[in-house]
Design a protein around this motif. Structure first.
Motif, PDB file in Angstrom:
ATOM      1  N   ARG A   1       4.338   5.251   7.211  1.00 57.02           N
ATOM      2  CA  ARG A   1       3.516   6.233   7.103  1.00 57.02           C
ATOM      3  C   ARG A   1       2.044   5.918   6.154  1.00 57.02           C
ATOM      4  O   ARG A   1       0.866   6.052   5.919  1.00 57.02           O
ATOM      5  CB  ARG A   1       3.405   7.848   6.033  1.00 57.02           C
ATOM      6  CG  ARG A   1       4.224   8.379   6.921  1.00 57.02           C
ATOM      7  CD  ARG A   1       4.549  10.212   6.331  1.00 57.02           C
ATOM      8  NE  ARG A   1       5.748   9.983   5.296  1.00 57.02           N
ATOM      9  CZ  ARG A   1       7.254   9.984   6.028  1.00 57.02           C
ATOM     10  NH1 ARG A   1       7.210   9.778   6.525  1.00 57.02           N
ATOM     11  NH2 ARG A   1       8.022   9.212   4.713  1.00 57.02           N
ATOM     12  N   SER A   2       2.969   5.360   4.796  1.00 55.59           N
ATOM     13  CA  SER A   2       2.430   4.336   3.743  1.00 55.59           C
ATOM     14  C   SER A   2       1.961   2.537   3.819  1.00 55.59           C
ATOM     15  O   SER A   2       1.938   2.309   3.094  1.00 55.59           O
ATOM     16  CB  SER A   2       2.137   4.760   2.250  1.00 55.59           C
ATOM     17  OG  SER A   2       3.333   4.947   2.039  1.00 55.59           O
ATOM     18  N   GLY A   3       3.397   2.298   4.642  1.00 56.63           N
ATOM     19  CA  GLY A   3       3.526   0.667   4.566  1.00 56.63           C
ATOM     20  C   GLY A   3       1.749   0.137   5.872  1.00 56.63           C
ATOM     21  O   GLY A   3       1.407   0.220   6.435  1.00 56.63           O
ATOM     22  N   ARG A   4       2.881  -1.030   6.128  1.00 56.88           N
ATOM     23  CA  ARG A   4       1.845  -1.838   6.940  1.00 56.88           C
ATOM     24  C   ARG A   4       2.735  -2.405   8.388  1.00 56.88           C
ATOM     25  O   ARG A   4       4.026  -2.342   8.362  1.00 56.88           O
ATOM     26  CB  ARG A   4       1.905  -3.037   6.568  1.00 56.88           C
ATOM     27  CG  ARG A   4       1.437  -4.493   7.100  1.00 56.88           C
ATOM     28  CD  ARG A   4       0.990  -5.684   6.138  1.00 56.88           C
ATOM     29  NE  ARG A   4       0.360  -6.478   7.520  1.00 56.88           N
ATOM     30  CZ  ARG A   4      -0.062  -8.020   7.396  1.00 56.88           C
ATOM     31  NH1 ARG A   4       0.827  -9.155   6.337  1.00 56.88           N
ATOM     32  NH2 ARG A   4      -0.992  -8.862   7.746  1.00 56.88           N
TER      33      ARG A   4
ATOM     34  N   LEU B   1      11.669  -3.182   4.908  1.00 57.00           N
ATOM     35  CA  LEU B   1      11.559  -3.820   5.850  1.00 57.00           C
ATOM     36  C   LEU B   1      12.476  -3.474   6.921  1.00 57.00           C
ATOM     37  O   LEU B   1      13.367  -4.093   6.610  1.00 57.00           O
ATOM     38  CB  LEU B   1      11.203  -5.271   5.594  1.00 57.00           C
ATOM     39  CG  LEU B   1      10.848  -6.170   7.022  1.00 57.00           C
ATOM     40  CD1 LEU B   1       9.751  -6.134   7.202  1.00 57.00           C
ATOM     41  CD2 LEU B   1      11.654  -7.993   6.892  1.00 57.00           C
ATOM     42  N   LEU B   2      11.635  -3.197   8.000  1.00 62.93           N
ATOM     43  CA  LEU B   2      12.533  -2.694   9.665  1.00 62.93           C
ATOM     44  C   LEU B   2      11.477  -3.588  10.215  1.00 62.93           C
ATOM     45  O   LEU B   2      10.466  -3.995  10.780  1.00 62.93           O
ATOM     46  CB  LEU B   2      12.090  -1.426   9.755  1.00 62.93           C
ATOM     47  CG  LEU B   2      12.765  -0.135   8.677  1.00 62.93           C
ATOM     48  CD1 LEU B   2      12.149   0.878   9.396  1.00 62.93           C
ATOM     49  CD2 LEU B   2      14.071  -0.653   8.663  1.00 62.93           C
ATOM     50  N   VAL B   3      12.414  -4.990  11.042  1.00 60.15           N
ATOM     51  CA  VAL B   3      12.469  -5.560  11.923  1.00 60.15           C
ATOM     52  C   VAL B   3      12.638  -4.547  13.139  1.00 60.15           C
ATOM     53  O   VAL B   3      13.986  -5.012  13.501  1.00 60.15           O
ATOM     54  CB  VAL B   3      13.342  -7.042  12.236  1.00 60.15           C
ATOM     55  CG1 VAL B   3      12.657  -8.279  12.739  1.00 60.15           C
ATOM     56  CG2 VAL B   3      13.070  -7.882  10.617  1.00 60.15           C
ATOM     57  N   LEU B   4      12.171  -4.381  14.329  1.00 60.16           N
ATOM     58  CA  LEU B   4      11.842  -3.862  15.766  1.00 60.16           C
ATOM     59  C   LEU B   4      11.884  -4.880  17.166  1.00 60.16           C
ATOM     60  O   LEU B   4      10.958  -5.277  16.703  1.00 60.16           O
ATOM     61  CB  LEU B   4      11.222  -2.040  15.377  1.00 60.16           C
ATOM     62  CG  LEU B   4      11.628  -1.569  14.498  1.00 60.16           C
ATOM     63  CD1 LEU B   4      10.597  -0.576  14.492  1.00 60.16           C
ATOM     64  CD2 LEU B   4      12.743  -1.298  13.695  1.00 60.16           C
ATOM     65  N   GLY B   5      12.484  -4.210  17.878  1.00 56.30           N
ATOM     66  CA  GLY B   5      12.098  -4.827  18.806  1.00 56.30           C
ATOM     67  C   GLY B   5      11.549  -4.015  19.713  1.00 56.30           C
ATOM     68  O   GLY B   5      11.046  -2.927  19.555  1.00 56.30           O
ATOM     69  N   VAL B   6      10.834  -4.230  21.067  1.00 54.11           N
ATOM     70  CA  VAL B   6      10.428  -3.492  21.858  1.00 54.11           C
ATOM     71  C   VAL B   6      10.652  -3.158  23.464  1.00 54.11           C
ATOM     72  O   VAL B   6      10.655  -5.107  23.468  1.00 54.11           O
ATOM     73  CB  VAL B   6       8.947  -3.109  22.293  1.00 54.11           C
ATOM     74  CG1 VAL B   6       8.406  -4.129  22.116  1.00 54.11           C
ATOM     75  CG2 VAL B   6       8.415  -2.153  22.516  1.00 54.11           C
TER      76      VAL B   6
ATOM     77  N   MET C   1      -4.688   0.792  10.832  1.00 55.19           N
ATOM     78  CA  MET C   1      -4.295  -0.256  12.658  1.00 55.19           C
ATOM     79  C   MET C   1      -3.818  -0.961  12.511  1.00 55.19           C
ATOM     80  O   MET C   1      -3.826  -1.969  11.355  1.00 55.19           O
ATOM     81  CB  MET C   1      -5.904  -0.581  12.466  1.00 55.19           C
ATOM     82  CG  MET C   1      -6.178  -1.445  13.702  1.00 55.19           C
ATOM     83  SD  MET C   1      -5.864  -0.831  15.318  1.00 55.19           S
ATOM     84  CE  MET C   1      -6.771  -2.012  16.825  1.00 55.19           C
ATOM     85  N   ALA C   2      -2.459  -1.408  13.074  1.00 55.17           N
ATOM     86  CA  ALA C   2      -1.322  -2.896  13.062  1.00 55.17           C
ATOM     87  C   ALA C   2      -1.970  -4.048  13.393  1.00 55.17           C
ATOM     88  O   ALA C   2      -3.580  -4.086  13.868  1.00 55.17           O
ATOM     89  CB  ALA C   2      -0.872  -2.338  14.453  1.00 55.17           C
TER      90      ALA C   2
ATOM     91  N   ALA D   1       9.130   5.624   7.542  1.00 50.83           N
ATOM     92  CA  ALA D   1       9.088   5.736   6.068  1.00 50.83           C
ATOM     93  C   ALA D   1       8.854   4.671   5.434  1.00 50.83           C
ATOM     94  O   ALA D   1       9.002   4.636   3.520  1.00 50.83           O
ATOM     95  CB  ALA D   1       9.998   6.460   4.599  1.00 50.83           C
ATOM     96  N   ALA D   2       9.103   2.997   6.502  1.00 53.32           N
ATOM     97  CA  ALA D   2       8.914   2.150   5.317  1.00 53.32           C
ATOM     98  C   ALA D   2       7.503   1.314   5.452  1.00 53.32           C
ATOM     99  O   ALA D   2       6.877   1.918   5.397  1.00 53.32           O
ATOM    100  CB  ALA D   2       9.562   0.982   6.720  1.00 53.32           C
ATOM    101  N   ARG D   3       8.311   0.654   4.225  1.00 51.93           N
ATOM    102  CA  ARG D   3       6.961  -0.056   3.177  1.00 51.93           C
ATOM    103  C   ARG D   3       6.064  -0.917   4.310  1.00 51.93           C
ATOM    104  O   ARG D   3       5.674  -0.958   4.082  1.00 51.93           O
ATOM    105  CB  ARG D   3       7.674  -0.988   2.631  1.00 51.93           C
ATOM    106  CG  ARG D   3       7.778   0.359   0.849  1.00 51.93           C
ATOM    107  CD  ARG D   3       8.297  -0.512  -0.127  1.00 51.93           C
ATOM    108  NE  ARG D   3       8.973   0.402  -0.660  1.00 51.93           N
ATOM    109  CZ  ARG D   3      10.011   0.832  -1.635  1.00 51.93           C
ATOM    110  NH1 ARG D   3      11.278   0.313  -1.027  1.00 51.93           N
ATOM    111  NH2 ARG D   3      10.364   1.860  -2.437  1.00 51.93           N
ATOM    112  N   SER D   4       7.329  -1.851   5.144  1.00 50.77           N
ATOM    113  CA  SER D   4       6.725  -2.511   6.174  1.00 50.77           C
ATOM    114  C   SER D   4       7.570  -2.808   7.347  1.00 50.77           C
ATOM    115  O   SER D   4       8.873  -2.702   7.324  1.00 50.77           O
ATOM    116  CB  SER D   4       6.905  -4.637   5.362  1.00 50.77           C
ATOM    117  OG  SER D   4       6.119  -5.054   6.422  1.00 50.77           O
ATOM    118  N   VAL D   5       6.819  -2.986   8.578  1.00 45.57           N
ATOM    119  CA  VAL D   5       7.777  -3.161   9.706  1.00 45.57           C
ATOM    120  C   VAL D   5       6.583  -4.180  10.857  1.00 45.57           C
ATOM    121  O   VAL D   5       5.922  -4.421  10.502  1.00 45.57           O
ATOM    122  CB  VAL D   5       7.109  -1.749  10.835  1.00 45.57           C
ATOM    123  CG1 VAL D   5       8.001  -1.558  11.775  1.00 45.57           C
ATOM    124  CG2 VAL D   5       7.597  -0.225   9.758  1.00 45.57           C
TER     125      VAL D   5
END
Length: 254
Positions: free
Chosen positions: A228-231, A140-145, A1-2, A191-195
């Motif tokens: 899958r396994s990241g936050r 870490l990936l920093v995304l927008g929407v 859950m995010a 696949a990222a450790r954190s998004v």
């Protein structure tokens, strides 16, 4: 859950984002590889990070030194670097000059190539930077929407949402101009450790309700970001979160 964190406005959201980036950088740089791999999206994130990240770094531990960073871009418009739509060009103009020298290693899309060739070239750059990994694992990936639910250059209903083999893909039919783009695919995002997904403004409120509370089939692209396994964490301002009824973490500031 995010986790969903809500701030009064981008004035409070921005420093929190910068703090998360610097904390992740310090943690990753003290790990086995001594490197922090960061994927950045463009748009309004550029101005936000350019304003907030440099002062956060000045107060961060030495381990967060950008000289230990590998920075890549989550998608790119195939326009010259000086074009206002260029993600890499915007970061090179607004953020990167503010970072202490020598600064991070930066991977960027070769925009002078055609879409397919640019995607292949960028994929090769990433594989070289993440040796031994079938799918690059970013710290870490920093995304927008977008208001339509797109993230990176992955748009609703587009065939690229089904891509499972390539780590970078090209498109020439983006519904949002410019049409020719290169984007990371969902296997890399997940696949990222954190998004972190960052959204601000009332225009995002309806789609955020659909993404975070709906059970649409097919899901909107941003709803397919499920490490899958990241936050996974969403950073929103109150205007963007206005229609949510799920539990959120309310913040008055940093």
């Amino acid at each position: 859950m995010a986790a969903v964190s809500v701030f009064p406005s981008s004035r409070e959201l921005g420093p929190a984002l910068a703090r998360i980036v610097t904390e992740a950088a310090a943690e990753a740089a003290q790990g086995e590889g001594g490197r922090f791999s960061l994927g950045l999206s463009g748009g309004s994130l550029v101005e936000l990070l350019a304003r907030e990240l440099p002062p956060a770094l000045s107060a961060a531990p030495a381990a967060a030194d950008p000289a230990r960073w590998l920075v890549a871009f989550c998608d790119e418009r195939l326009v010259p670097p000086e074009h206002p739509e260029s993600t890499c060009g915007a970061y090179r103009a607004q953020l990167l000059p503010q970072l202490p020298p020598p600064g991070p290693r930066v991977l960027s899309v070769t925009t002078g190539l055609g879409p397919a060739a640019a995607a292949r070239d960028y994929g090769e750059q990433l594989r070289g930077a993440f040796p031994g990994q079938e799918v690059p694992v970013f710290d870490l990936l920093v995304l927008g929407v977008g208001p339509d639910g797109h993230t990176c250059s992955l748009f609703p209903g587009h065939p690229l949402l089904q891509e499972q083999d390539e780590i970078v893909a090209a498109l020439e039919d983006s519904p949002k101009p410019p049409p020719a783009r290169v984007t990371l695919t969902l296997p890399v995002l997940n696949a990222a450790r954190s998004v972190l997904v960052v959204a601000a403004g009332a225009s995002k409120a309806p789609v955020l309700k659909r993404i975070l509370e709906g059970k649409e089939e097919p899901p909107l692209p941003a709803a397919l970001v499920r490490p899958r396994s990241g936050r996974l964490r969403w950073l929103l301002d109150e205007a963007a979160a206005a229609e949510l009824s799920i539990p959120t973490e309310k913040h008055s500031g940093v």
